[in-house]
Design a protein around this motif. Structure first.
Motif, mmCIF file in Angstrom:
data_model
loop_
_atom_site.group_PDB
_atom_site.id
_atom_site.type_symbol
_atom_site.label_atom_id
_atom_site.label_comp_id
_atom_site.label_asym_id
_atom_site.label_seq_id
_atom_site.Cartn_x
_atom_site.Cartn_y
_atom_site.Cartn_z
ATOM 1 N N GLU A 194 54.629 13.931 13.740
ATOM 2 C CA GLU A 194 55.350 14.304 14.960
ATOM 3 C C GLU A 194 56.072 13.107 15.565
ATOM 4 O O GLU A 194 57.222 13.211 15.985
ATOM 5 C CB GLU A 194 54.362 14.894 15.975
ATOM 6 N N SER A 195 55.421 11.947 15.592
ATOM 7 C CA SER A 195 56.067 10.742 16.119
ATOM 8 C C SER A 195 57.259 10.335 15.265
ATOM 9 O O SER A 195 58.289 9.901 15.780
ATOM 10 C CB SER A 195 55.053 9.597 16.189
ATOM 11 N N LEU A 196 57.117 10.485 13.946
ATOM 12 C CA LEU A 196 58.223 10.166 13.048
ATOM 13 C C LEU A 196 59.407 11.100 13.278
ATOM 14 O O LEU A 196 60.560 10.672 13.283
ATOM 15 C CB LEU A 196 57.779 10.277 11.589
ATOM 16 N N ARG A 197 59.123 12.387 13.482
ATOM 17 C CA ARG A 197 60.193 13.358 13.699
ATOM 18 C C ARG A 197 60.990 13.002 14.949
ATOM 19 O O ARG A 197 62.222 13.075 14.957
ATOM 20 C CB ARG A 197 59.597 14.763 13.829
ATOM 21 N N ARG A 198 60.307 12.595 15.995
ATOM 22 C CA ARG A 198 60.991 12.230 17.229
ATOM 23 C C ARG A 198 61.723 10.896 17.083
ATOM 24 O O ARG A 198 62.809 10.709 17.630
ATOM 25 C CB ARG A 198 60.003 12.184 18.386
ATOM 26 N N PHE A 199 61.112 9.976 16.320
ATOM 27 C CA PHE A 199 61.740 8.676 16.083
ATOM 28 C C PHE A 199 63.090 8.841 15.387
ATOM 29 O O PHE A 199 64.075 8.199 15.754
ATOM 30 C CB PHE A 199 60.802 7.811 15.241
ATOM 31 N N ARG A 200 63.124 9.736 14.382
ATOM 32 C CA ARG A 200 64.360 9.971 13.639
ATOM 33 C C ARG A 200 65.291 10.816 14.501
ATOM 34 O O ARG A 200 65.048 11.984 14.741
ATOM 35 C CB ARG A 200 64.083 10.695 12.330
ATOM 36 N N GLY A 201 66.329 10.218 14.954
ATOM 37 C CA GLY A 201 67.282 10.911 15.812
ATOM 38 C C GLY A 201 67.307 10.314 17.196
ATOM 39 O O GLY A 201 68.375 9.997 17.716
ATOM 40 N N GLU A 202 66.135 10.121 17.798
ATOM 41 C CA GLU A 202 66.087 9.588 19.151
ATOM 42 C C GLU A 202 66.142 8.064 19.176
ATOM 43 O O GLU A 202 66.669 7.477 20.120
ATOM 44 C CB GLU A 202 64.823 10.071 19.860
ATOM 45 N N HIS A 203 65.588 7.408 18.155
ATOM 46 C CA HIS A 203 65.623 5.943 18.125
ATOM 47 C C HIS A 203 66.473 5.407 16.971
ATOM 48 O O HIS A 203 67.210 4.444 17.132
ATOM 49 C CB HIS A 203 64.206 5.374 18.012
ATOM 50 N N ALA A 204 66.375 6.043 15.823
ATOM 51 C CA ALA A 204 67.166 5.632 14.654
ATOM 52 C C ALA A 204 67.679 6.876 13.955
ATOM 53 O O ALA A 204 66.995 7.900 13.906
ATOM 54 C CB ALA A 204 66.330 4.785 13.700
ATOM 55 N N ALA A 205 68.898 6.796 13.424
ATOM 56 C CA ALA A 205 69.506 7.948 12.754
ATOM 57 C C ALA A 205 70.339 7.454 11.584
ATOM 58 O O ALA A 205 70.743 6.291 11.536
ATOM 59 C CB ALA A 205 70.374 8.744 13.722
ATOM 60 N N MET A 206 70.601 8.364 10.643
ATOM 61 C CA MET A 206 71.298 7.980 9.422
ATOM 62 C C MET A 206 72.462 8.916 9.148
ATOM 63 O O MET A 206 72.366 10.130 9.359
ATOM 64 C CB MET A 206 70.329 8.009 8.238
ATOM 65 N N VAL A 207 73.573 8.344 8.715
ATOM 66 C CA VAL A 207 74.725 9.100 8.226
ATOM 67 C C VAL A 207 74.739 8.952 6.719
ATOM 68 O O VAL A 207 74.909 7.853 6.191
ATOM 69 C CB VAL A 207 76.045 8.577 8.823
ATOM 70 N N PHE A 208 74.554 10.071 6.007
ATOM 71 C CA PHE A 208 74.411 10.018 4.562
ATOM 72 C C PHE A 208 75.760 9.999 3.864
ATOM 73 O O PHE A 208 76.787 10.408 4.420
ATOM 74 C CB PHE A 208 73.589 11.214 4.074
ATOM 75 N N GLN A 209 75.744 9.536 2.619
ATOM 76 C CA GLN A 209 76.961 9.436 1.821
ATOM 77 C C GLN A 209 77.580 10.804 1.568
ATOM 78 O O GLN A 209 78.783 10.981 1.725
ATOM 79 C CB GLN A 209 76.641 8.756 0.492
ATOM 80 N N ALA A 210 76.784 11.784 1.179
ATOM 81 C CA ALA A 210 77.293 13.136 0.908
ATOM 82 C C ALA A 210 77.163 13.957 2.183
ATOM 83 O O ALA A 210 76.168 14.658 2.389
ATOM 84 C CB ALA A 210 76.521 13.762 -0.246
ATOM 85 N N SER A 211 78.165 13.869 3.048
ATOM 86 C CA SER A 211 78.065 14.491 4.362
ATOM 87 C C SER A 211 77.867 15.992 4.275
ATOM 88 O O SER A 211 77.180 16.591 5.105
ATOM 89 C CB SER A 211 79.323 14.178 5.182
ATOM 90 N N GLN A 212 78.443 16.626 3.245
ATOM 91 C CA GLN A 212 78.315 18.076 3.142
ATOM 92 C C GLN A 212 76.872 18.492 2.883
ATOM 93 O O GLN A 212 76.468 19.619 3.204
ATOM 94 C CB GLN A 212 79.227 18.636 2.039
ATOM 95 N N ASP A 213 76.061 17.588 2.321
ATOM 96 C CA ASP A 213 74.673 17.917 2.034
ATOM 97 C C ASP A 213 73.799 17.899 3.286
ATOM 98 O O ASP A 213 72.656 18.359 3.248
ATOM 99 C CB ASP A 213 74.093 16.941 1.004
ATOM 100 N N THR A 214 74.292 17.333 4.383
ATOM 101 C CA THR A 214 73.504 17.253 5.603
ATOM 102 C C THR A 214 73.807 18.404 6.558
ATOM 103 O O THR A 214 73.162 18.527 7.591
ATOM 104 C CB THR A 214 73.767 15.922 6.325
#
Length: 335
Positions: free
Chosen positions: A95-115
């Motif tokens: 749960e802490s990881l889920r909140r961390f991803r997006g609220e503190h750190a986020a990623m833009v992936f190479q294949a944008s259509q896959d996200t």
């Protein structure tokens, strides 16, 4: 060979992410192999740090590890990844990881259509993200998404109502950036953000990255193999090969005077707009597969024109060869 002492470390207030002794391993039919091996790195707050190297050098694995998102058959075997005001994310629960991803750190992936979900409109996906993070004012994320769309020269109303197939590649890449930035994280990781784009779209996306980085006082990590992108955007460059750091230096210093033979070879391989066609020299050989990486000695030795006996027998460590400039090479490579 004894390593030269490093300069006084950055204070805690200057470091956004501190990676210490990180090893990421993958289980295969023939054994367990390190894609990242004993890697330590401090990422400066407010900087744009470029991670460069050939395919298979461990760049994307490092980015996934920085979100604690390495999936089976991979795993973070050793080490710590400390974020300011969060701590070591390798010890966070789901749960802490889920909140961390997006609220503190986020990623833009190479294949944008896959996200993007092909069955939902962009606006609906933003609302799903707001719901998953427990935001009470869910309309606020639509307002934030629309503001970001306009900041990226996208028609906000059209984009929010669109499915992914109704958007061009450049538009989808910018939409993936909207998703990464909508919750206002402090750290953004960009994995080859311009690879699939045409030249004009590449230029536009790079301008947007720099502008939003400065406006939001972000700490940005840029995964790329494109030296042009490095020169355009980054403050610092980390050169990786076979899951190890070969060189770590301010961008201007490394591009003008690389010290490691691998960094030199990468720069020599860049095609020039003028001069003889054979001025650009391809690197000899090919990047190592996981099972080929030697346990002892320099991992780049088989492709290095400066190879000596010590390169086979002793593993080089990162050492300072100039102020704030580290390299992992036994030789005193001249700038």
């Amino acid at each position: 060979m004894k390593s030269a002492p490093l300069r006084v470390p950055l204070s805690d207030s200057e470091i956004e992410v501190s990676i210490r002794g990180l090893s990421v391993s993958y289980q295969t039919s023939t054994g367990l192999y390190d894609a990242i091996h004993d890697l330590s790195l401090a990422i400066h707050r407010g900087s744009i740090t470029a991670i460069i190297g050939e395919s298979g050098s461990g760049k994307s694995t490092l980015a996934m590890a920085m979100l604690n998102s390495v999936t089976f058959p991979g795993k973070i075997r050793t080490g710590a990844i400390d974020y300011a005001d969060v701590g070591d994310i390798t010890g966070l629960n789901a749960e802490s990881l889920r909140r961390f991803r997006g609220e503190h750190a986020a990623m833009v992936f190479q294949a944008s259509q896959d996200t993007l979900n092909p069955l939902k409109r962009v606006g609906a996906q933003l609302l799903d993200m707001a719901r998953s993070h427990g935001l009470r004012d869910r309309k606020a994320i639509l307002r934030e998404g629309s503001l970001l769309a306009e900041r990226m020269s996208l028609p906000a109303s059209r984009v929010m109502a669109a499915y992914q197939h109704e958007l061009s590649g450049g538009m989808r890449q910018r939409v993936s950036m909207i998703f990464a930035l909508a919750l206002k994280p402090r750290v953004v990781l960009l994995d080859e953000p311009t690879t699939a784009l045409d030249v004009l779209s590449q230029s536009h996306v790079l301008q947007i990255v720099r502008a939003i980085h400065e406006e939001r006082h972000l700490t940005t990590l840029l995964i790329t193999h494109d030296m042009g992108v490095v020169a355009e955007l980054s403050d610092r460059v980390v050169v990786m090969y076979a899951g190890r750091i070969m060189e770590d230096a301010p961008s201007r210093d490394l591009l003008r005077a690389p010290r490691h033979p691998y960094a030199k070879a990468l720069i020599r391989a860049i095609p020039r707009l003028t001069g003889p066609l054979d001025r650009a020299q391809a690197l000899p050989g090919a990047p190592l597969e996981l099972r080929q990486i030697p346990v002892v000695g320099c991992v780049f030795r088989d492709r290095c024109t400066l190879r000596q006996s010590i390169c086979d027998e002793v593993t080089p460590t990162l050492r300072e060869v100039a102020p704030d400039h580290r390299t992992a090479c036994h030789l005193e490579v001249e700038a």
